[in-house]
Design a protein around this motif. Sequence first.
Motif, mmCIF file in Angstrom:
data_model
loop_
_atom_site.group_PDB
_atom_site.id
_atom_site.type_symbol
_atom_site.label_atom_id
_atom_site.label_comp_id
_atom_site.label_asym_id
_atom_site.label_seq_id
_atom_site.Cartn_x
_atom_site.Cartn_y
_atom_site.Cartn_z
ATOM 1 N N GLY A 20 0.817 -1.201 0.000
ATOM 2 C CA GLY A 20 0.000 0.000 0.000
ATOM 3 C C GLY A 20 0.852 1.252 0.000
ATOM 4 N N ASP A 21 0.575 2.155 0.937
ATOM 5 C CA ASP A 21 1.300 3.421 1.019
ATOM 6 C C ASP A 21 2.715 3.163 1.527
ATOM 7 N N PRO A 22 3.765 3.461 0.740
ATOM 8 C CA PRO A 22 5.125 3.198 1.221
ATOM 9 C C PRO A 22 5.573 4.138 2.330
ATOM 10 N N ASN A 23 4.844 5.226 2.531
ATOM 11 C CA ASN A 23 5.220 6.189 3.571
ATOM 12 C C ASN A 23 4.559 5.885 4.921
ATOM 13 N N ARG A 24 3.751 4.863 4.992
ATOM 14 C CA ARG A 24 3.070 4.504 6.230
ATOM 15 C C ARG A 24 3.509 3.120 6.680
ATOM 16 N N CYS A 25 3.504 2.923 8.001
ATOM 17 C CA CYS A 25 3.823 1.618 8.582
ATOM 18 C C CYS A 25 2.507 0.909 8.864
ATOM 19 N N GLN A 26 2.268 -0.188 8.165
ATOM 20 C CA GLN A 26 1.002 -0.904 8.284
ATOM 21 C C GLN A 26 1.260 -2.402 8.412
ATOM 22 N N LEU A 27 0.408 -3.039 9.202
ATOM 23 C CA LEU A 27 0.422 -4.494 9.295
ATOM 24 C C LEU A 27 -0.428 -5.090 8.180
#
Length: 331
Positions: free
Chosen positions: A85-92
Amino acid sequence: MARPSWMRVPRWLRPRAGNPDGTMTLLEHIHELRRRLMIGVIAIVLATILGVLWYQFGVLGLPSLGELLTEPYCALPPGARLTLGDPNRCQLVAFAPFEQLTLLIKVGVAAGVVLSSPVWLSQIWGFITPGLHAHEKKFARVFIGTGTILFVGGAVMAYLVLTKALYFLVTVGGGIQITALRGDDYFNLLITLLVIFGVSFELPLLMIMLNRVGIFPYATIKAWRRGLIFAIFVFAAVVTPGQDPFSMLALGLSLVVLFEIAAQVCRIHDKRAAKASPWAGLDDDEAGPSPVAGGPEQASTVTASAPVAASAVPPASPTGSPSRADFDDVT
């Protein structure tokens, strides 16, 4: 002026008028238990709703609960975690349609139990208090307060250790593969680690309570010290969910430090109790209960009775046994 019906407290939540001495019948105990259980459940439900909202949105300038709980994962190097998804966000990562909803409810309930703990702890305290004496209430307050502080301290320790533990777990393969960590797996690991550390930190409180009632004296602690320390490290190696060396050592070393502190508290308590004992300084054969009231220092020596004079013994009758007349002649 009467209150509107929607402002009235339901009858099953109203406390019944008790006796001045605090005694209750069996039905009154059941009613009181039901009332306090319902208050605790309502507090947990309301706090769970707040936890669900806090999980998604920030409150009073604080980051959201989801951001706080995922901080150990987001602290990993970008090359050690899978980014979708968004490479600038940390997501599980979630692999099932309802996985995010299940995770939201699970974290919300856990947050609700923690946030509402002052309410349901006070209800437990209010149910137990009428059956305690004044000095027992004082010790109970100390133990409850100390237990809460120890549990929170263990949870904070687990949160700090999780970053090191995660880094070891996701980089142990040498970069050959990358870990796609599911949100459910991550939060299960986090919540389990928080609970294990929090409950394990209650060890010194358990030792002191057993010492207070005379079950676990300091002499036994001193004799079993090496074996108990070894058992602590075995326990830490078994219960830590990640099986990584950082969480094992952190839990084991923390419990050993708490064990030594509790041992010293038990030593001081036993020393004071020995000084306050009325049998202090006596041998085992002297420390037994004296048959004479007033203790061993007031026991008097029992002297042998004087021998009965020979003239006081009636002579035998011709038949071989003394008669009543013979006894009447004895003065």
